[in-house]
Design a protein around this motif. Structure first.
Motif, mmCIF file in Angstrom:
data_model
loop_
_atom_site.group_PDB
_atom_site.id
_atom_site.type_symbol
_atom_site.label_atom_id
_atom_site.label_comp_id
_atom_site.label_asym_id
_atom_site.label_seq_id
_atom_site.Cartn_x
_atom_site.Cartn_y
_atom_site.Cartn_z
ATOM 1 N N SER A 149 0.815 -1.202 0.000
ATOM 2 C CA SER A 149 0.000 0.000 0.000
ATOM 3 C C SER A 149 0.857 1.263 0.000
ATOM 4 N N VAL A 150 0.674 2.086 -1.035
ATOM 5 C CA VAL A 150 1.360 3.378 -1.084
ATOM 6 C C VAL A 150 0.971 4.228 0.117
ATOM 7 N N ASP A 151 -0.322 4.230 0.442
ATOM 8 C CA ASP A 151 -0.798 5.048 1.561
ATOM 9 C C ASP A 151 -0.192 4.591 2.885
ATOM 10 N N LEU A 152 -0.069 3.283 3.072
ATOM 11 C CA LEU A 152 0.505 2.764 4.314
ATOM 12 C C LEU A 152 1.954 3.206 4.469
ATOM 13 N N ASN A 154 3.405 5.776 3.032
ATOM 14 C CA ASN A 154 3.443 7.225 3.240
ATOM 15 C C ASN A 154 3.080 7.598 4.675
ATOM 16 N N ASP A 155 2.154 6.850 5.276
ATOM 17 C CA ASP A 155 1.815 7.085 6.693
ATOM 18 C C ASP A 155 3.021 6.807 7.584
ATOM 19 N N LYS A 156 3.754 5.752 7.282
ATOM 20 C CA LYS A 156 4.944 5.422 8.075
ATOM 21 C C LYS A 156 6.035 6.467 7.872
ATOM 22 N N ASP A 158 5.450 9.652 7.246
ATOM 23 C CA ASP A 158 5.012 10.816 8.019
ATOM 24 C C ASP A 158 5.345 10.662 9.504
ATOM 25 N N ARG A 223 7.311 11.571 -0.573
ATOM 26 C CA ARG A 223 6.120 10.810 -0.918
ATOM 27 C C ARG A 223 6.456 9.667 -1.861
ATOM 28 N N THR A 225 5.286 7.561 -4.861
ATOM 29 C CA THR A 225 4.368 7.872 -5.955
ATOM 30 C C THR A 225 3.878 6.631 -6.702
ATOM 31 N N ARG A 226 4.678 5.545 -6.660
ATOM 32 C CA ARG A 226 4.257 4.336 -7.361
ATOM 33 C C ARG A 226 5.048 3.133 -6.858
ATOM 34 N N TYR A 238 9.611 7.573 -5.864
ATOM 35 C CA TYR A 238 9.300 8.543 -4.810
ATOM 36 C C TYR A 238 9.743 9.935 -5.250
#
Length: 241
Positions: A149-152, A154-156, A158, A223, A225-226, A238
């Protein structure tokens, strides 16, 4: 042998050194010094650019590379440069370019560590830390996850940049320690007595000769990105400002 200053201080942007040799090359010259703050292209990171000041005159450095003779600073040919061996000069790098490249390189390491933490079957294989096209590749020793997961991730990121920033250190380990920590990478690195590794606090160190920032708090804007899978490799693109 002198350890280049860029290895010990990412943020040093000016240094007075001695010119040791100048080699004529068509419309350019290769200048060698007894020390340098200029990072040579390699290891997935672009070289530093800047100027070398000799007798008050600026000469633009348009490329830097490692050669058998040492680190070559490539400048546009000028008659005065052919007679400047043994003179002092001032090296001055484009510090904004340096810091962006350092951030991009450190970012690649951080993403690699996060992926290793998510899946112990992944290990770093390649890094391309050019800010305009940044990515890392991870090799999968055993396929255990079909989607990341890209979102996961990115959360880590952050959490480690915004909420809980951590320190980044460059340390020297002996070859046996590196082989123990990174057995799959140990054959790909120079077999020297001492190996420079980059240690992001809380993660397993990685052999590296690049420039890096001091803390993950400097990676704001990072971030993913893919994420793309190809056979046993995971390519993660990224970007960072």
């Amino acid at each position: 042998m002198t350890t280049p200053k860029y290895l010990s201080n990412t943020y040093l942007d000016e240094l007075t050194v001695n010119i040791t040799r100048v080699i004529e090359m068509d419309d350019s010259v290769a200048m060698y010094c007894d020390d340098t703050i200029f990072y040579p292209q390699g290891g997935g990171q672009p070289c530093d650019l800047g100027v070398i000041i000799i007798d008050g005159s600026e000469h633009r450095v348009h490329h830097v590379e490692s050669t058998k003779e040492g680190i070559a600073h490539i400048l546009e040919a000028h008659p005065s440069l052919l007679t400047c061996a043994k003179k002092q000069c001032i090296q001055r790098i484009d510090i904004q370019r340096r810091l962006l490249n350092a951030k991009s390189h450190t970012a690649g390491h951080l993403i690699s560590h996060i992926l290793e933490e998510l899946d112990s079957n992944l290990f770093p294989a390649k890094g391309h830390h050019y800010p305009s096209d940044s990515y890392i590749e991870m090799i999968e020793t055993e396929r255990t996850n079909d989607s990341y997961s890209v979102d996961l991730i990115n959360d880590k990121i952050d959490a480690l940049v915004e909420s809980n920033p951590i320190d980044i250190l460059a340390v020297d380990l002996d070859l046996a320690q590196v082989k123990s920590l990174r057995p799959l990478l140990s054959k790909l690195i120079p077999q020297n007595t001492q190996i420079r590794v980059i240690a992001i606090d809380g993660f397993k160190p990685v052999p590296c000769g690049g420039t890096h920032v001091r803390c993950t708090s400097e990676l704001k804007g990072l971030r993913i990105t893919r994420i793309k899978r190809k056979k046993d490799r995971l390519k993660v693109n990224y970007s960072i400002n």
